[in-house]
Design an enzyme around this catalytic site. Structure first.
Site, PDB file in Angstrom:
ATOM      1  N   ASP A  29       0.828  -1.200   0.000  1.00  0.00           N
ATOM      2  CA  ASP A  29       0.000   0.000   0.000  1.00  0.00           C
ATOM      3  C   ASP A  29       0.869   1.259   0.000  1.00  0.00           C
ATOM      4  O   ASP A  29       1.969   1.273   0.549  1.00  0.00           O
ATOM      5  CB  ASP A  29      -0.899  -0.005   1.238  1.00  0.00           C
ATOM      6  CG  ASP A  29      -2.103   0.896   1.087  1.00  0.00           C
ATOM      7  OD1 ASP A  29      -2.346   1.397  -0.031  1.00  0.00           O
ATOM      8  OD2 ASP A  29      -2.792   1.123   2.102  1.00  0.00           O
ATOM      9  N   SER A  74      -6.611  -6.294  -6.542  1.00  0.00           N
ATOM     10  CA  SER A  74      -7.772  -6.891  -5.888  1.00  0.00           C
ATOM     11  C   SER A  74      -9.007  -6.813  -6.779  1.00  0.00           C
ATOM     12  O   SER A  74      -9.055  -6.045  -7.745  1.00  0.00           O
ATOM     13  CB  SER A  74      -8.047  -6.182  -4.561  1.00  0.00           C
ATOM     14  OG  SER A  74      -8.653  -4.925  -4.786  1.00  0.00           O
ATOM     15  N   ASN A  77     -10.210  -3.349  -6.929  1.00  0.00           N
ATOM     16  CA  ASN A  77      -9.428  -2.346  -7.649  1.00  0.00           C
ATOM     17  C   ASN A  77     -10.036  -1.958  -8.992  1.00  0.00           C
ATOM     18  O   ASN A  77      -9.676  -0.912  -9.563  1.00  0.00           O
ATOM     19  CB  ASN A  77      -7.989  -2.829  -7.870  1.00  0.00           C
ATOM     20  CG  ASN A  77      -7.145  -2.797  -6.607  1.00  0.00           C
ATOM     21  OD1 ASN A  77      -6.158  -3.520  -6.483  1.00  0.00           O
ATOM     22  ND2 ASN A  77      -7.522  -1.951  -5.644  1.00  0.00           N
TER      23      ASN A  77
END
Length: 258
Positions: A29, A74, A77
Site C-alpha cells: 500500500d 484486488s 481495484n
C-alpha cells in the site's frame, strides 16, 4: 555499487535465521500517496513500487524465506478510474515479461491466485507462461494475487464443493476445514506466518481471509516504494519477539483467549 549480504546483515541486527517466518504475505500500500507527495501521477507510484517487488523477492530468497505472497490487484481495484486500471494492467504485462528472466535466474517459482480468467487473454497467456517456465524452481515461491479477493476465493471454493456434493462425490456431513482448504486457489501453500502492510492502514482489505486467521500482523507507516530490506528485517525482528499461541495457553499463569 556495493552488494549487501542480507543474511549477515540480518544476523548483525539480531535476527535468528533458524526461526524465520516460512511464509510472508504483504499488502503493498501507498504507491498513490508516494506519487501525490511528489506531484506525480499515481501510475508513477505504481511503477516505482515495482522496483520494491523485485527487491523483496530477491531479498527474501537470500534470507531463506520459503514463500512470499503479494497482493497485486484486488477484485475491488476495478472500481478505480479507468485510466489507472488500464495503466496497472499494462504495468502487470510489462513487469511479467521483463522480470521473468530475473526470476528464472534466481530460482523463483511464480504462482498466481484470483479470478485469472476475467483478465485479458493476452495477460492470461503471459501469466500462464510465467507459471510454466518457473514451475520447477525451488528457491522461493512468489505467489501473486491478481484479480483476487478473499471473499471471492471462499465463494469459489464453496461453489466447487457444492458441485462435488451435487455429483455425489462428497458427503455434506464430511465437509470440514480440511475440505475447504483443499478447494482454495493454492491449497498446498501453508498459511502465512507474517502479514506486512505498508502505509499505515490497519486492515487486511480482503486479502487471504481464510489463510490469515492466526497470522501475525505488522503495520508500518512506510509507503511501499520506500520499503527496504532494512524495514523487512525490522518486521522479522518484531515477529520473532512474539509468542504464537494459536488460541492455546502456553504459560500456566496465562488467562483468557483472543
Amino acid at each position: 555499487m556495493q552488494t549487501v549480504d542480507w543474511r549477515a546483515e540480518a544476523v548483525r541486527r539480531g535476527v535468528d535465521l533458524t526461526r524465520l517466518p516460512r511464509h510472508i504475505a504483504m499488502i503493498m500500500d501507498g504507491n498513490g500517496r508516494w506519487a501525490r507527495a511528489r506531484g506525480l501521477h499515481r501510475l508513477v507510484g505504481h511503477a516505482n513500487g515495482h522496483s520494491t517487488v523485485r527487491r523483496m523477492v530477491l531479498g527474501c530468497a537470500e534470507l531463506g524465506i520459503e514463500m512470499l505472497s503479494l497482493y497485486t490487484f484486488s477484485t475491488e481495484n476495478w472500481r478505480r478510474p479507468q485510466e489507472e486500471v488500464q495503466g496497472l494492467m499494462r504495468l502487470l504485462e510489462r513487469s511479467a515479461r521483463e522480470e521473468l528472466p530475473v526470476m528464472i535466474r534466481n530460482g523463483v517459482q511464480i504462482r498466481f491466485s484470483g479470478r485469472i480468467d476475467e483478465l485479458s487473454p493476452e495477460l492470461q497467456a503471459i501469466l500462464r507462461r510465467a507459471e510454466q517456465l518457473t514451475a520447477h524452481n525451488r528457491r522461493i515461491i512468489l505467489h501473486l494475487a491478481i484479480n483476487y479477493g478473499g471473499r471471492a476465493e471462499i465463494v469459489d471454493a464453496i461453489r466447487a464443493i457444492a458441485r462435488e456434493v451435487q455429483a455425489g462425490r462428497l458427503d455434506p456431513d464430511a465437509i470440514d476445514e480440511t475440505t475447504v482448504q483443499a478447494f482454495l486457489y493454492q491449497p498446498d501453500l501453508p498459511d502465512p506466518d507474517l502479514l506486512i502492510r505498508t502505509a499505515g492502514e490497519r486492515r487486511t482489505s480482503n486479502f487471504l481471509l481464510w489463510q490469515t486467521a492466526y497470522t501475525e500482523l505488522y503495520i508500518t507507516p512506510v509507503l511501499w516504494p520506500d520499503f527496504t530490506m532494512e524495514h523487512l528485517i525490522e518486521a522479522i525482528l518484531d515477529y520473532q519477539q512474539r509468542q504464537r499461541k494459536f488460541g492455546a495457553v502456553l504459560e500456566p499463569s496465562a488467562v483468557g483467549a483472543p
